[in-house]
Design a protein around this motif. Structure first.
Motif, PDB file in Angstrom:
ATOM      1  N   ARG A 292       0.822  -1.217   0.000  1.00 32.97           N
ATOM      2  CA  ARG A 292       0.000   0.000   0.000  1.00 32.97           C
ATOM      3  C   ARG A 292       0.855   1.265   0.000  1.00 32.97           C
ATOM      4  N   PHE A 293       1.866   1.332   0.848  1.00 30.44           N
ATOM      5  CA  PHE A 293       2.583   2.586   1.051  1.00 30.44           C
ATOM      6  C   PHE A 293       3.808   2.744   0.156  1.00 30.44           C
ATOM      7  N   ILE A 294       4.324   1.668  -0.382  1.00 31.82           N
ATOM      8  CA  ILE A 294       5.503   1.762  -1.251  1.00 31.82           C
ATOM      9  C   ILE A 294       5.135   1.445  -2.705  1.00 31.82           C
ATOM     10  N   ASP A 295       4.681   0.213  -2.942  1.00 31.87           N
ATOM     11  CA  ASP A 295       4.471  -0.246  -4.323  1.00 31.87           C
ATOM     12  C   ASP A 295       3.415   0.558  -5.068  1.00 31.87           C
ATOM     13  N   GLU A 296       2.337   0.922  -4.391  1.00 39.14           N
ATOM     14  CA  GLU A 296       1.245   1.614  -5.084  1.00 39.14           C
ATOM     15  C   GLU A 296       1.685   2.962  -5.647  1.00 39.14           C
ATOM     16  N   ASN A 297       2.645   3.607  -4.999  1.00 35.70           N
ATOM     17  CA  ASN A 297       3.141   4.882  -5.531  1.00 35.70           C
ATOM     18  C   ASN A 297       3.829   4.691  -6.884  1.00 35.70           C
ATOM     19  N   VAL A 298       4.587   3.603  -7.007  1.00 34.65           N
ATOM     20  CA  VAL A 298       5.255   3.319  -8.282  1.00 34.65           C
ATOM     21  C   VAL A 298       4.215   2.945  -9.334  1.00 34.65           C
ATOM     22  N   GLU A 299       3.234   2.118  -8.943  1.00 34.63           N
ATOM     23  CA  GLU A 299       2.182   1.698  -9.877  1.00 34.63           C
ATOM     24  C   GLU A 299       1.366   2.890 -10.370  1.00 34.63           C
TER      25      GLU A 299
END
Length: 527
Positions: free
Chosen positions: A15-22
């Motif tokens: 939620r807090f790391i990967d979603e920003n890249v996505e």
């Protein structure tokens, strides 16, 4: 969102790391740190490599990982790297005595410790006393590879790709230890969804935080307050965070604000007071024009500090109250709705009640125990069965704070339950007396406790830190006592007053009044 449903996968690192890249923020700066700017893509890679490194050490679901780290990109990558594989990071205070880490490691039964080199050097002589510790990973340049694992090796050798563990919203995500403001630290267990709940209800609805913001927290990441301010709040909004490794003394804080130009600044009352005093002493004009709002928590913000800050820098401070058990702030003043001296109103998503000693809810303006309800409340304390029954009451958490609520819904802090004093059968708040003492031009800090005289009656005693240029003397004591008498009822006025060089505090700036009570108990009462 955290409420996706029972059994549906949810992992806070995703939620807090990967979603920003996505969502296309891979090239955006996530972290400003010294001369580094870490993008979201780089942070994701660091997080994945850390998670893979832990897996290579045999770390499995729910294994605890102690983090003894300064505020840095490595802290955040280690925190979310552990969470991503279903392990449980346990950040701890970096400013304690070596034997305190023996307690943290053994109490949490941590299998791995990730530490900055200078911090590990202070405790490595105790390694044989760490009963469960199997591996030590050290962040630094001069690591002895025969004794520990260099963190840099993970960054060179491990894969930057990592699938998140199959966790759900109610799995354990991380632990925090209580600050020790009232005694021994307690291990507090938080679940995967707790951070998102605090983000959605406080950061977004009270602070109006967005991806345009840059946050800077003087409170460190190992505290619940600092962890939200400097990590999952900005990351959860796709914003940027400024991390400062050094101690948050006024000079360092002012320099960091002017260098990185944050839009939201998080501090504690003692720091705001020290920054005001520093600016007055140095007579420098500091540029805080980038900041749209300041936040304070940890201790009640004295009205005099709010007013001096607003006059000096032209920006509001939102005072609020939270706790490690609640993840972050649950009562707060609002932008455009500040009642100076109060803790503000309930944060959306939380409920509160004030009860008497029998648990009956009290009407407005009556002082009682504050209980709070909300979905970011911790699961429980670790291995403290009786304390869990006392503090976690059904859906409610007994905060240990004395409060009253006025007719308009503002909450007013009176003190910790252990700090309140009953003088002549009437409850007296140390905070009220301290607030008056701070209005005197000579006082920079004050703390008030109750002491028992020869007749077994409770009297008030004040410990005062004077500003530079003012002399501690009997004449000054009488002047301060008279100053309080002019503003408060006589029974609230300190019967004793003692000057002290420094008040005992936690690393987060909370006054440890229990240490002052111990000090007072060793000295006979003076009539």
């Amino acid at each position: 969102m955290y409420y996706r449903g029972i059994g549906i996968p949810y992992n806070a690192a995703t939620r807090f790391i990967d979603e920003n890249v996505e969502q296309g923020r891979g090239d955006k700066t996530a972290i400003y740190f010294e001369d580094r700017q870490v993008s979201y893509k780089e942070l994701q890679e660091m997080t994945n490599k850390t998670g893979n490194g832990l897996k290579s050490l045999g770390v499995d679901l729910e294994n605890r990982i102690l983090l003894l780290c300064h505020d840095s990109p490595e802290f955040i990558a280690s925190f979310f790297g552990a969470i991503k594989i279903g392990a449980v990071p346990v950040p701890v205070n970096t400013m304690l005595h070596p034997t305190d880490y023996e307690y943290f490691l053994n109490n949490s039964r941590s299998k791995v410790c990730i530490a900055h080199e200078d911090l590990w050097e202070k405790i490595k002589h105790l390694r044989k006393r760490f009963h469960y510790l199997q591996h030590v990973v050290v962040i630094g340049d001069t690591v002895d590879k025969r004794e520990v694992i260099p963190y840099s090796r993970w960054m060179e050798e491990e894969s930057g790709l990592l699938e998140s563990a199959h966790t759900v919203k109610d799995d354990t995500a991380f632990w925090l230890f209580s600050s020790g403001s009232t005694g021994s630290p307690k291990g507090i267990i938080h679940l995967q969804h707790d951070m998102e709940y605090a983000l959605d209800h406080y950061a977004k609805q009270v602070l109006n935080m967005s991806e345009e913001d840059i946050t800077f927290s003087a409170s460190k990441l190992f505290f619940a307050y600092g962890l939200g301010n400097g990590a999952y709040f900005p990351l959860g909004c796709g914003a940027s965070t400024v991390l400062m490794r050094e101690r948050p003394i006024p000079e360092n804080v002012f320099h960091t604000i002017e260098r990185y130009r944050p839009t939201i600044f998080f501090g504690v009352p003692t720091l705001y007071g020290a920054m005001i005093n520093w600016a007055q002493q140095t007579r420098k004009q500091y540029d805080l024009s980038s900041i749209r709002i300041c936040v304070s928590a940890g201790e009640p913000l004295p009205s005099v500090i709010y007013e001096k800050w607003k006059k000096m820098f032209g920006v509001d401070i939102l005072d609020g109250i939270g706790s490690t058990e609640a993840t972050h702030i649950f009562i707060s003043n609002r932008i455009g709705d500040i009642k100076v001296g109060s803790s503000g109103k309930l944060v959306p998503g939380y409920e509160a009640k004030i009860t008497d000693e029998q648990g009956q809810e009290l009407p407005p303006n009556e002082v009682g125990d504050l209980l709070i309800k909300g979905d970011s409340i911790a699961h429980c304390y670790w291995n403290l069965h009786d304390e869990n029954k006392r503090r976690f009451i059904g859906e409610w958490f007994h905060t240990g704070d004395k409060y009253y609520r006025d007719e308009e819904g503002y909450f007013w802090y009176c003190g910790r339950s252990d700090d309140m004093m009953k003088v002549g059968g009437i409850w007296v708040s140390p905070v009220e007396i301290e607030g008056v003492l701070l209005q005197h031009e000579a006082v920079i800090e004050a703390a008030v406790i109750g002491i028992t005289d020869k007749e077994n009656l409770v009297r008030t005693k004040a410990y005062v830190v004077l500003k530079e240029g003012f002399e501690s003397s009997e004449a000054m004591k009488e002047e301060l006592k008279e100053f309080v008498k002019q503003k408060l009822a006589s029974y609230k006025c300190p019967k004793e007053l003692e000057f002290i060089d420094e008040l005992p505090k936690t690393a987060n700036g909370k006054i440890q009044r229990f240490k002052l009570r111990s000090l007072a108990d060793s000295v006979p009462f003076k009539a």
